[in-house]
Design a protein around this motif. Structure first.
Motif, short mmCIF file in Angstrom:
data_model
loop_
_atom_site.label_atom_id
_atom_site.label_comp_id
_atom_site.label_asym_id
_atom_site.label_seq_id
_atom_site.Cartn_x
_atom_site.Cartn_y
_atom_site.Cartn_z
N ILE A 47 0.85 -1.19 0.00
CA ILE A 47 0.00 0.00 0.00
C ILE A 47 0.88 1.23 0.00
N ALA A 48 0.31 2.36 -0.40
CA ALA A 48 1.00 3.64 -0.33
C ALA A 48 0.21 4.55 0.60
N ILE A 49 0.90 5.53 1.16
CA ILE A 49 0.27 6.50 2.06
C ILE A 49 0.14 7.83 1.32
N ASP A 50 -1.08 8.37 1.32
CA ASP A 50 -1.32 9.65 0.66
C ASP A 50 -0.47 10.75 1.30
N LYS A 51 -0.01 11.68 0.48
CA LYS A 51 0.86 12.75 0.99
C LYS A 51 0.13 13.66 1.98
N ASP A 52 -1.21 13.68 1.94
CA ASP A 52 -1.99 14.50 2.87
C ASP A 52 -2.54 13.68 4.03
N CYS A 53 -2.04 12.47 4.19
CA CYS A 53 -2.54 11.60 5.26
C CYS A 53 -2.10 12.12 6.63
N ASP A 54 -3.00 12.06 7.61
CA ASP A 54 -2.67 12.40 9.00
C ASP A 54 -1.87 11.24 9.59
N THR A 55 -0.65 11.50 9.97
CA THR A 55 0.23 10.43 10.46
C THR A 55 0.46 10.50 11.97
N THR A 56 -0.39 11.27 12.68
CA THR A 56 -0.20 11.44 14.13
C THR A 56 -1.34 10.75 14.89
N ASN A 57 -1.65 9.53 14.52
CA ASN A 57 -2.76 8.84 15.17
C ASN A 57 -2.46 7.35 15.29
N GLU A 58 -3.25 6.67 16.09
CA GLU A 58 -3.04 5.26 16.36
C GLU A 58 -3.26 4.39 15.14
N LEU A 59 -4.18 4.78 14.27
CA LEU A 59 -4.45 3.96 13.09
C LEU A 59 -3.24 3.93 12.16
N TYR A 60 -2.62 5.08 11.94
CA TYR A 60 -1.42 5.10 11.10
C TYR A 60 -0.30 4.29 11.73
N ASP A 61 -0.13 4.41 13.05
CA ASP A 61 0.91 3.63 13.74
C ASP A 61 0.64 2.14 13.60
N SER A 62 -0.63 1.74 13.64
CA SER A 62 -0.97 0.33 13.51
C SER A 62 -0.69 -0.18 12.10
N ILE A 63 -0.98 0.68 11.12
CA ILE A 63 -0.70 0.29 9.73
C ILE A 63 0.79 0.08 9.52
N LYS A 64 1.61 0.93 10.11
CA LYS A 64 3.07 0.82 9.95
C LYS A 64 3.61 -0.48 10.52
N THR A 65 3.04 -0.93 11.63
CA THR A 65 3.57 -2.12 12.30
C THR A 65 2.83 -3.40 11.91
N PHE A 66 1.77 -3.28 11.12
CA PHE A 66 0.96 -4.44 10.76
C PHE A 66 1.71 -5.28 9.73
N ASN A 67 1.89 -6.58 10.02
CA ASN A 67 2.69 -7.42 9.12
C ASN A 67 1.97 -7.80 7.84
N ARG A 68 0.68 -7.46 7.72
CA ARG A 68 -0.05 -7.76 6.50
C ARG A 68 -0.01 -6.61 5.50
N PHE A 69 0.53 -5.46 5.95
CA PHE A 69 0.68 -4.31 5.07
C PHE A 69 2.16 -3.99 4.88
N ASP A 70 2.53 -3.72 3.65
CA ASP A 70 3.89 -3.32 3.32
C ASP A 70 3.81 -1.94 2.68
N ILE A 71 4.23 -0.91 3.41
CA ILE A 71 4.13 0.46 2.92
C ILE A 71 5.22 0.71 1.88
N VAL A 72 4.80 1.15 0.69
CA VAL A 72 5.72 1.44 -0.41
C VAL A 72 5.74 2.94 -0.62
N ARG A 73 6.92 3.50 -0.77
CA ARG A 73 7.05 4.94 -0.97
C ARG A 73 7.58 5.22 -2.36
N PHE A 74 7.12 6.32 -2.96
CA PHE A 74 7.49 6.68 -4.32
C PHE A 74 8.08 8.09 -4.35
N ASN A 75 9.05 8.27 -5.23
CA ASN A 75 9.71 9.58 -5.33
C ASN A 75 8.84 10.62 -6.03
N THR A 76 8.00 10.16 -6.97
CA THR A 76 7.17 11.09 -7.73
C THR A 76 5.75 10.53 -7.84
#
Length: 361
Positions: A47-76
């Motif tokens: 999955i990717a995270i939207d550039k306007d996503c709120d990253t200061t909450n428990e849901l985002y922290d859970s997504i980061k540590t969840f082993n079923r999600f792999d966060i992919v980041r893109f340069n452009t």
């Protein structure tokens, strides 16, 4: 009988091709396919995270540590859209804070129809994360976050990216590699071994013309093979030629560039081989790693990160990438400067080595 058995066994172990095909190849296949599934257990989704996503909450922290999600980041944004159009990622998640206390957040998942095979599993996983946070955070069990699209994804429809659009360029590339390496290696070894080259020298033919004549015949034959593969893939299996005839001819030019580079490997093998039995091991040392690691059957992103830099150095990988970009994305040869440049560098290095090791007799 025992004496024959013992002698035959010794002969087998003295044959490099027998040892490689019986032991080394199966081990390589096991290792490679083991790397693809080395995570084990339930599958994970990119999955990717939207550039306007709120990253200061428990849901985002859970997504980061969840082993079923792999966060992919893109340069452009272009790279992101390209991955979405090909279904490489399940979607783009955006978390937004609400002006009320409950629910504190809403989330959306932007996706495309190219990820229809991944989408049905993503939403339940998101719901499970929200439920876990809600159970931990609230006593009377209100929900911490809700989907603001009524459980229907924010979907974008893109051109269908079929399996053949990935597989055919890889197969064409590997066909060129095999023909360039095995065809040239066996050809020149047999010409040398049967004294045909020696007879050539008795005529007023220069060595350059001998090589060019033999090489040109292989190029023409392999281009006919490439034409057949492309036409069959397009008309019978729906392989995408986004710009029609222009794309077709650009793929042929790219095939010619790749074949010229790969033939250099064949010259090296024919020069190093002391006998005909030594050709397959030498040739397979060149072709097999590229067959497995250059994105022929599956994306190189599926490999561990430590292995990907090795994949990215292989000439077949860049030929495959350029072919897929031209065929599906509609770019032209001039837009594939990186891939063609790396192929050219390989060609320079390979032919320098080939000149050093090539033998006429």
């Amino acid at each position: 009988m025992l004496a024959i058995t013992r002698a035959s066994l010794k002969a087998i172990f003295r044959s490099p091709s027998a040892v490689i095909f019986s032991f080394l190849f199966p081990l390589i296949f096991i290792l490679v396919f083991g790397f693809i599934g080395e995570s084990g257990g339930a599958p994970s989704y990119k999955i990717a995270i939207d550039k306007d996503c709120d990253t200061t909450n428990e849901l985002y922290d859970s997504i980061k540590t969840f082993n079923r999600f792999d966060i992919v980041r893109f340069n452009t944004d272009t790279e992101l859209q390209e991955s979405m159009s090909k279904g490489k990622i399940a979607g783009v998640i955006k978390i937004t804070k609400t002006p009320v206390a409950i629910p504190a957040y809403t989330y959306t998942i932007k996706s495309t129809n190219a990820s229809d095979d991944k989408w049905p599993q993503v939403l339940p996983l998101m719901n499970s994360l929200v439920n876990r946070i809600s159970n931990e955070k609230y006593v009377n069990r209100p929900t911490f976050a809700v989907a603001d699209f009524n459980y229907k994804r924010d979907i974008a429809h893109v051109r269908e990216y079929k399996t053949i659009d990935f597989i055919l360029p890889g197969q064409l590339g590997f066909s060129l590699l095999s023909a360039g390496v095995f065809g040239v290696a066996f050809m020149f070894f047999n010409l040398r071994n049967t004294l045909v080259l020696k007879r050539f020298f008795a005529t007023p033919i220069t060595r350059t013309n001998i090589i060019l004549g033999e090489a040109l015949s292989r190029v023409l034959f392999q281009l006919l093979t490439a034409i057949t593969i492309l036409l069959v893939g397009h008309f019978f299996f729906g392989f995408t030629l986004i710009n029609g005839v222009v794309t077709f001819f650009e793929l042929l030019i790219l095939s010619l560039i790749g074949l010229i580079v790969f033939m250099g490997f064949g010259f090296i093998v024919s020069g190093l081989a002391k006998n005909e039995n030594a050709i397959p091991p030498f040739a397979n040392l060149i072709t097999l790693p590229q067959f497995l690691l250059a994105g022929t059957f599956f994306p190189t992103d599926d490999f561990p990160k430590w292995l990907q830099p090795i994949c990215n150095t292989l000439p077949l990988k860049h030929l495959n990438d350029a072919m897929r970009k031209i065929a599906f994305e509609g770019v032209h040869l001039t837009d594939c400067g990186k891939q063609i440049g790396i192929l050219a560098l390989w060609g320079i290095v390979v032919y320098i080595v080939a000149i050093k090791v090539f033998r006429w007799e």
